[in-house]
Each structure stands twice: as structure tokens, then as C-alpha cells.
Design a protein around this motif. Sequence first.
Motif, PDB file in Angstrom:
ATOM      1  N   THR A 178       0.850  -1.137   0.080  1.00  0.00           N
ATOM      2  CA  THR A 178       0.245   0.128   0.019  1.00  0.00           C
ATOM      3  C   THR A 178       0.841   1.215  -0.131  1.00  0.00           C
ATOM      4  OG1 THR A 178      -1.739  -1.131   1.101  1.00  0.00           O
ATOM      5  CG2 THR A 178      -1.806   1.243   1.117  1.00  0.00           C
ATOM      6  N   LEU A 179       1.741   1.201   0.791  1.00  0.00           N
ATOM      7  CA  LEU A 179       2.757   2.601   0.852  1.00  0.00           C
ATOM      8  C   LEU A 179       3.437   2.486  -0.511  1.00  0.00           C
ATOM      9  CD1 LEU A 179       4.419   1.938   4.489  1.00  0.00           C
ATOM     10  CD2 LEU A 179       2.520   3.523   3.748  1.00  0.00           C
ATOM     11  N   ARG A 180       3.670   1.638  -1.020  1.00  0.00           N
ATOM     12  CA  ARG A 180       4.437   1.773  -2.394  1.00  0.00           C
ATOM     13  C   ARG A 180       3.376   2.318  -3.552  1.00  0.00           C
ATOM     14  NH1 ARG A 180       8.844  -2.454  -4.769  1.00  0.00           N
ATOM     15  NH2 ARG A 180      10.572  -2.077  -3.547  1.00  0.00           N
ATOM     16  N   ALA A 181       2.249   1.673  -3.309  1.00  0.00           N
ATOM     17  CA  ALA A 181       1.360   2.330  -4.174  1.00  0.00           C
ATOM     18  C   ALA A 181       0.715   3.689  -4.101  1.00  0.00           C
ATOM     19  CB  ALA A 181      -0.050   1.198  -4.142  1.00  0.00           C
ATOM     20  N   LEU A 182       1.075   4.026  -3.155  1.00  0.00           N
ATOM     21  CA  LEU A 182       0.746   5.618  -2.842  1.00  0.00           C
ATOM     22  C   LEU A 182       2.025   6.694  -3.044  1.00  0.00           C
ATOM     23  CD1 LEU A 182      -0.935   5.482   0.735  1.00  0.00           C
ATOM     24  CD2 LEU A 182      -1.982   5.746  -1.271  1.00  0.00           C
TER      25      LEU A 182
ATOM     26  N   ALA B  31      -4.662  11.015  -8.899  1.00  0.00           N
ATOM     27  CA  ALA B  31      -3.350  11.805  -8.194  1.00  0.00           C
ATOM     28  C   ALA B  31      -2.585  12.287  -9.224  1.00  0.00           C
ATOM     29  CB  ALA B  31      -2.704  11.108  -7.378  1.00  0.00           C
ATOM     30  N   GLY B  32      -2.466  11.936 -10.532  1.00  0.00           N
ATOM     31  CA  GLY B  32      -1.672  12.432 -11.646  1.00  0.00           C
ATOM     32  C   GLY B  32      -0.265  11.591 -11.426  1.00  0.00           C
ATOM     33  N   GLN B  33      -0.339  10.192 -10.851  1.00  0.00           N
ATOM     34  CA  GLN B  33       0.801   9.515 -10.902  1.00  0.00           C
ATOM     35  C   GLN B  33       1.259   8.480 -11.915  1.00  0.00           C
ATOM     36  OE1 GLN B  33      -0.405   8.239  -6.720  1.00  0.00           O
ATOM     37  NE2 GLN B  33       1.900   8.720  -6.209  1.00  0.00           N
ATOM     38  N   ARG B  34       2.237   8.101 -12.320  1.00  0.00           N
ATOM     39  CA  ARG B  34       2.414   7.083 -13.261  1.00  0.00           C
ATOM     40  C   ARG B  34       1.817   5.587 -12.570  1.00  0.00           C
ATOM     41  NH1 ARG B  34       8.431   8.240 -14.967  1.00  0.00           N
ATOM     42  NH2 ARG B  34       8.700   8.684 -12.722  1.00  0.00           N
TER      43      ARG B  34
END
Length: 254
Positions: free
Chosen positions: A70-74, A106-109
Motif C-alpha cells: 500500500t505504501l508503495r502504491a501511494l 493523483a496524476g501519478q504514473r
Amino acid sequence: MRRLFPVSDPTADAHDREWGLDELADAYAYPAGDGSWLRANMVTSLDGAAQHGGRSQPLSSDTDMRIFGTLRALADAVVVGAETVRQEGYRPARAREVFAERREAAGQRPAPAIAVVSASLELDFGLPLFSSPLVPTLVLTGAAAAPERLAAARKAGVEVVVAGDGPGVEPARAVRALAERGLRRLLTEGGPRMLGQFIAAGVLDEMCLTVSPTLTAGDAQRIAGGPSVAVPERFALASLLEEAGFLFARYRRI
């Protein structure tokens, strides 16, 4: 058995229940704002060991790995030391469908970039982490890095980021350099020596700490090593999750 104890109300949400990934993502969401935020995620035994047999996995659990994922995914980027890359057999971060909509909003890759901190650049650039990542891997180093190793990295197509005037990386410059590339939600997974340098430089904003109900004895490293701070820095407890004797604490800089 999973229990979450919000610091504001230790009796709230303390029911035995499965926490879904969306709930975990909400609980561990990065603060709003345009500035950089660097959090660490580490595991420790009851007697202070960060590893057993050179690896953190023996101290972990299924829930610890769910929070790890989860932390990686954020995160926009995962910052990790070269020795940890070698010891833990790091591979590229993968895209996870369950988090795809959240990352897009969130505009993330699709997956976080891995940013490897290395003074020597003694890395195997043929490994999948460098040769076939979904999102290009970065290598952070100092201006005095060996020219032949810089050439080897660039020949392999690795983006090298100079974040220090000497052979090593200066933590504050590393955070700024990543921010300049749009990578502001940062997660570091160690190792202990690199984490100690980031703590001593005063750039760590949050500590996510798993306390494993294990005893190891021996002479394993603590979660942070290297230089000490002149005055211990206080962090405030933000949340606490418990499962099968494991404690998952989240502390933020006061």
C-alpha cells in the motif's frame, strides 16, 4: 485479528475486522500540498534488530507486506540504498490494478519509480530493476562518482541524478532533485545506513514502523545507523494498527 487505534480516539474503530486496501490507502494517505514528503517504512524485532540473516523478510508478516504494498502504491518514488538493493534482490515496482484509479486521479504514473542511492555505482545494470522497469529506475549519486561507472549506468539507459558534490549523496539535495522531476511523495525502505543519513540531515517527515513480536539477539543492525543527531528529534504518533501481535505504527514529525 486487526485493530486500528486512531490517536485521537483510542476506542474508535477498534473492532476485529479485515482492513481493505482502500481503507489502508486512506489511512496512509500523504498530506495534501505541493511540497515533498519523505516517509520511511521499516520493520524491527522486539530487541531492535532490523534484519535476521541479512534480510528483513524473516521479521515480516502477511499484513506487513500488505501495508508495504500500500505504501508503495501511494508513492511517486521509492528511495533505497544500493546495499539493500543487493541484499533484498530488488525488482521493479509493479502496477497494481486495485490502485490504478487512485494513482491516475493523483496524476501519478502506473507504478512508483525506484531511486537507488549509490556512491560507488557498483550495481549490476543488467538486472530487471534497471533493464526492464515499468517506470524508469533512477540512480542518485555524487559528482565525484567514478567516471567509468557513470558511463556504464548511462550506457545501460539508467537516468543518473547527481545529488552531491562529493562521492556520496546529500539527502536534502536528493529530495530536491526528485521533486524537480515531479516525484514529491517519497518512500524510503532503507537500508539502515542510508536511513540514518536521512534522519541526521533532518529530511525525514514520517516513520512507518512495524514492530515484529520476535526476538533475534545477535548483532543485527538497528533500523537506522550512521551519524547521530545532536539533539534527538521528537515525532508524534499518528496511528497504530495491530494484527497477531504485530504493531504497525505511524509517526510524524512534530
